[in-house]
Design a protein around this motif. Structure first.
Motif, PDB file in Angstrom:
ATOM      1  N   PRO A   1      66.171  41.495  55.242  1.00 48.28           N
ATOM      2  CA  PRO A   1      65.189  42.491  55.681  1.00 48.28           C
ATOM      3  C   PRO A   1      63.789  41.869  55.809  1.00 48.28           C
ATOM      4  O   PRO A   1      63.530  40.785  55.288  1.00 48.28           O
ATOM      5  N   VAL A   2      62.909  42.583  56.461  1.00 47.03           N
ATOM      6  CA  VAL A   2      61.545  42.096  56.698  1.00 47.03           C
ATOM      7  C   VAL A   2      60.843  41.777  55.379  1.00 47.03           C
ATOM      8  O   VAL A   2      60.132  40.772  55.269  1.00 47.03           O
ATOM      9  N   TRP A   3      61.049  42.601  54.346  1.00 46.98           N
ATOM     10  CA  TRP A   3      60.362  42.368  53.079  1.00 46.98           C
ATOM     11  C   TRP A   3      60.734  41.007  52.481  1.00 46.98           C
ATOM     12  O   TRP A   3      59.925  40.386  51.798  1.00 46.98           O
ATOM     13  N   PHE A   4      61.972  40.546  52.737  1.00 41.27           N
ATOM     14  CA  PHE A   4      62.400  39.238  52.254  1.00 41.27           C
ATOM     15  C   PHE A   4      61.490  38.147  52.821  1.00 41.27           C
ATOM     16  O   PHE A   4      61.079  37.233  52.113  1.00 41.27           O
ATOM     17  N   TRP A   5      61.202  38.224  54.122  1.00 39.56           N
ATOM     18  CA  TRP A   5      60.358  37.225  54.774  1.00 39.56           C
ATOM     19  C   TRP A   5      58.924  37.303  54.263  1.00 39.56           C
ATOM     20  O   TRP A   5      58.286  36.275  54.009  1.00 39.56           O
ATOM     21  N   VAL A   6      58.424  38.517  54.084  1.00 42.52           N
ATOM     22  CA  VAL A   6      57.053  38.698  53.576  1.00 42.52           C
ATOM     23  C   VAL A   6      56.936  38.113  52.181  1.00 42.52           C
ATOM     24  O   VAL A   6      56.009  37.344  51.887  1.00 42.52           O
ATOM     25  N   VAL A   7      57.877  38.451  51.313  1.00 46.75           N
ATOM     26  CA  VAL A   7      57.860  37.931  49.942  1.00 46.75           C
ATOM     27  C   VAL A   7      57.995  36.415  49.944  1.00 46.75           C
ATOM     28  O   VAL A   7      57.298  35.715  49.191  1.00 46.75           O
ATOM     29  N   SER A   8      58.868  35.886  50.775  1.00 47.02           N
ATOM     30  CA  SER A   8      59.079  34.426  50.833  1.00 47.02           C
ATOM     31  C   SER A   8      57.811  33.694  51.265  1.00 47.02           C
ATOM     32  O   SER A   8      57.462  32.650  50.696  1.00 47.02           O
ATOM     33  N   VAL A   9      57.116  34.228  52.257  1.00 50.48           N
ATOM     34  CA  VAL A   9      55.874  33.594  52.719  1.00 50.48           C
ATOM     35  C   VAL A   9      54.795  33.697  51.641  1.00 50.48           C
ATOM     36  O   VAL A   9      54.099  32.705  51.354  1.00 50.48           O
ATOM     37  N   LEU A  10      54.651  34.866  51.028  1.00 49.64           N
ATOM     38  CA  LEU A  10      53.656  35.018  49.951  1.00 49.64           C
ATOM     39  C   LEU A  10      53.984  34.089  48.777  1.00 49.64           C
ATOM     40  O   LEU A  10      53.079  33.487  48.181  1.00 49.64           O
ATOM     41  N   ALA A  11      55.252  33.975  48.458  1.00 46.63           N
ATOM     42  CA  ALA A  11      55.667  33.082  47.369  1.00 46.63           C
ATOM     43  C   ALA A  11      55.367  31.629  47.714  1.00 46.63           C
ATOM     44  O   ALA A  11      54.940  30.854  46.853  1.00 46.63           O
ATOM     45  N   LEU A  12      55.578  31.258  48.974  1.00 49.63           N
ATOM     46  CA  LEU A  12      55.251  29.895  49.395  1.00 49.63           C
ATOM     47  C   LEU A  12      53.750  29.639  49.239  1.00 49.63           C
ATOM     48  O   LEU A  12      53.346  28.585  48.726  1.00 49.63           O
ATOM     49  N   LEU A  13      52.928  30.594  49.639  1.00 47.29           N
ATOM     50  CA  LEU A  13      51.473  30.437  49.483  1.00 47.29           C
ATOM     51  C   LEU A  13      51.088  30.315  48.009  1.00 47.29           C
ATOM     52  O   LEU A  13      50.241  29.502  47.643  1.00 47.29           O
ATOM     53  N   TRP A  14      51.719  31.117  47.159  1.00 49.94           N
ATOM     54  CA  TRP A  14      51.492  31.054  45.711  1.00 49.94           C
ATOM     55  C   TRP A  14      51.832  29.656  45.182  1.00 49.94           C
ATOM     56  O   TRP A  14      51.064  29.049  44.448  1.00 49.94           O
ATOM     57  N   ASN A  15      52.994  29.151  45.569  1.00 54.06           N
ATOM     58  CA  ASN A  15      53.416  27.840  45.089  1.00 54.06           C
ATOM     59  C   ASN A  15      52.574  26.715  45.679  1.00 54.06           C
ATOM     60  O   ASN A  15      52.310  25.721  45.002  1.00 54.06           O
ATOM     61  N   LEU A  16      52.146  26.863  46.919  1.00 51.19           N
ATOM     62  CA  LEU A  16      51.255  25.848  47.500  1.00 51.19           C
ATOM     63  C   LEU A  16      49.913  25.819  46.780  1.00 51.19           C
ATOM     64  O   LEU A  16      49.320  24.748  46.623  1.00 51.19           O
ATOM     65  N   SER A  17      49.452  26.979  46.307  1.00 51.15           N
ATOM     66  CA  SER A  17      48.217  26.971  45.507  1.00 51.15           C
ATOM     67  C   SER A  17      48.469  26.230  44.189  1.00 51.15           C
ATOM     68  O   SER A  17      47.580  25.539  43.679  1.00 51.15           O
ATOM     69  N   GLY A  18      49.683  26.330  43.656  1.00 47.52           N
ATOM     70  CA  GLY A  18      50.047  25.561  42.464  1.00 47.52           C
ATOM     71  C   GLY A  18      50.073  24.067  42.737  1.00 47.52           C
ATOM     72  O   GLY A  18      49.616  23.268  41.914  1.00 47.52           O
ATOM     73  N   VAL A  19      50.585  23.681  43.900  1.00 46.24           N
ATOM     74  CA  VAL A  19      50.575  22.264  44.289  1.00 46.24           C
ATOM     75  C   VAL A  19      49.139  21.768  44.376  1.00 46.24           C
ATOM     76  O   VAL A  19      48.816  20.682  43.878  1.00 46.24           O
ATOM     77  N   PHE A  20      48.269  22.560  44.990  1.00 48.30           N
ATOM     78  CA  PHE A  20      46.852  22.182  45.090  1.00 48.30           C
ATOM     79  C   PHE A  20      46.249  22.017  43.694  1.00 48.30           C
ATOM     80  O   PHE A  20      45.535  21.048  43.424  1.00 48.30           O
ATOM     81  N   ASN A  21      46.544  22.948  42.791  1.00 41.67           N
ATOM     82  CA  ASN A  21      46.012  22.853  41.424  1.00 41.67           C
ATOM     83  C   ASN A  21      46.545  21.616  40.711  1.00 41.67           C
ATOM     84  O   ASN A  21      45.803  20.936  39.991  1.00 41.67           O
ATOM     85  N   TYR A  22      47.841  21.331  40.905  1.00 41.98           N
ATOM     86  CA  TYR A  22      48.403  20.131  40.294  1.00 41.98           C
ATOM     87  C   TYR A  22      47.712  18.878  40.828  1.00 41.98           C
ATOM     88  O   TYR A  22      47.318  17.998  40.048  1.00 41.98           O
ATOM     89  N   LEU A  23      47.576  18.772  42.134  1.00 40.13           N
ATOM     90  CA  LEU A  23      46.935  17.589  42.721  1.00 40.13           C
ATOM     91  C   LEU A  23      45.482  17.467  42.272  1.00 40.13           C
ATOM     92  O   LEU A  23      44.999  16.356  42.016  1.00 40.13           O
ATOM     93  N   SER A  24      44.795  18.596  42.166  1.00 38.32           N
ATOM     94  CA  SER A  24      43.410  18.572  41.676  1.00 38.32           C
ATOM     95  C   SER A  24      43.343  18.039  40.251  1.00 38.32           C
ATOM     96  O   SER A  24      42.450  17.271  39.909  1.00 38.32           O
ATOM     97  N   GLN A  25      44.311  18.462  39.432  1.00 39.47           N
ATOM     98  CA  GLN A  25      44.345  17.987  38.045  1.00 39.47           C
ATOM     99  C   GLN A  25      44.749  16.525  37.984  1.00 39.47           C
ATOM    100  O   GLN A  25      44.162  15.731  37.250  1.00 39.47           O
ATOM    101  N   ALA A  26      45.769  16.153  38.740  1.00 38.49           N
ATOM    102  CA  ALA A  26      46.284  14.784  38.692  1.00 38.49           C
ATOM    103  C   ALA A  26      45.256  13.763  39.186  1.00 38.49           C
ATOM    104  O   ALA A  26      45.276  12.616  38.751  1.00 38.49           O
ATOM    105  N   TYR A  27      44.396  14.192  40.083  1.00 37.19           N
ATOM    106  CA  TYR A  27      43.410  13.279  40.655  1.00 37.19           C
ATOM    107  C   TYR A  27      41.986  13.682  40.282  1.00 37.19           C
ATOM    108  O   TYR A  27      41.066  13.557  41.086  1.00 37.19           O
ATOM    109  N   THR A  28      41.824  14.142  39.052  1.00 37.29           N
ATOM    110  CA  THR A  28      40.503  14.514  38.555  1.00 37.29           C
ATOM    111  C   THR A  28      39.615  13.281  38.489  1.00 37.29           C
ATOM    112  O   THR A  28      39.986  12.254  37.916  1.00 37.29           O
ATOM    113  N   SER A  29      38.440  13.404  39.079  1.00 37.38           N
ATOM    114  CA  SER A  29      37.502  12.281  39.110  1.00 37.38           C
ATOM    115  C   SER A  29      36.601  12.295  37.876  1.00 37.38           C
ATOM    116  O   SER A  29      36.517  13.292  37.151  1.00 37.38           O
ATOM    117  N   VAL A  30      35.921  11.203  37.675  1.00 35.12           N
ATOM    118  CA  VAL A  30      34.964  11.094  36.575  1.00 35.12           C
ATOM    119  C   VAL A  30      33.878  12.163  36.736  1.00 35.12           C
ATOM    120  O   VAL A  30      33.454  12.788  35.755  1.00 35.12           O
TER     121      VAL A  30
END
Length: 145
Positions: free
Chosen positions: A10-39
């Motif tokens: 159903p349509v809600w499956f696609w909406v939830v999947s896209v929102l979940a992908l955005l949520w997880n991509l924000s987690g990837v960004f946070n991880y990369l920000s932490q992993a490459y924290t500068s002085v």
């Protein structure tokens, strides 16, 4: 059942999947920000934040990476209608629990960041569980193959 054109999610499956992908991509960004924290970024932290950051064991950082990349792969699998979304979400959930167990119970994160550390942990675990259940439902309904 297979995930073919006669058994479309159903349509809600696609909406939830896209929102979940955005949520997880924000987690990837946070991880990369932490992993490459500068002085310079370390210098902008409070003393307590910096000590917490520097004391974090490597396994917690690894759990963070596994959690966000596993969740992102799971979301991509949902969008591709692949049943390997379920094991990807399971691995992600286990890593989330490991990471937040350290943060909440074995570190001073709550003292440094306050209740937001607990709230973020609980919300993240709930979302991970719901994504795992979505993948399971998708398999049962034949939306994922």
């Amino acid at each position: 059942m297979t995930a073919d054109s006669t058994n479309k999610p159903p349509v809600w499956f696609w909406v939830v999947s896209v929102l979940a992908l955005l949520w997880n991509l924000s987690g990837v960004f946070n991880y990369l920000s932490q992993a490459y924290t500068s002085v310079e970024q370390l210098e902008q932290m409070t003393q307590a934040q910096r000590e917490l950051f520097e004391a974090q064991p490597a396994w917690v950082t690894a759990a963070f990476a596994i959690a966000v990349f596993g969740g992102t792969l799971g979301c991509i699998a949902l969008l591709l209608r692949k049943k390997w979304a379920k094991p990807a979400f399971l691995v992600s959930l286990i890593a989330i629990i490991a990471q937040f167990s350290y943060s909440i119970f074995m570190s001073s994160a709550v003292e440094v960041y306050g209740n937001i550390a607990i709230i973020l942990s609980v919300v993240t675990v709930i979302i991970a569980i719901l994504l795992l259940l979505l993948a399971k439902k998708g398999i049962q309904k034949g939306w994922l193959a």
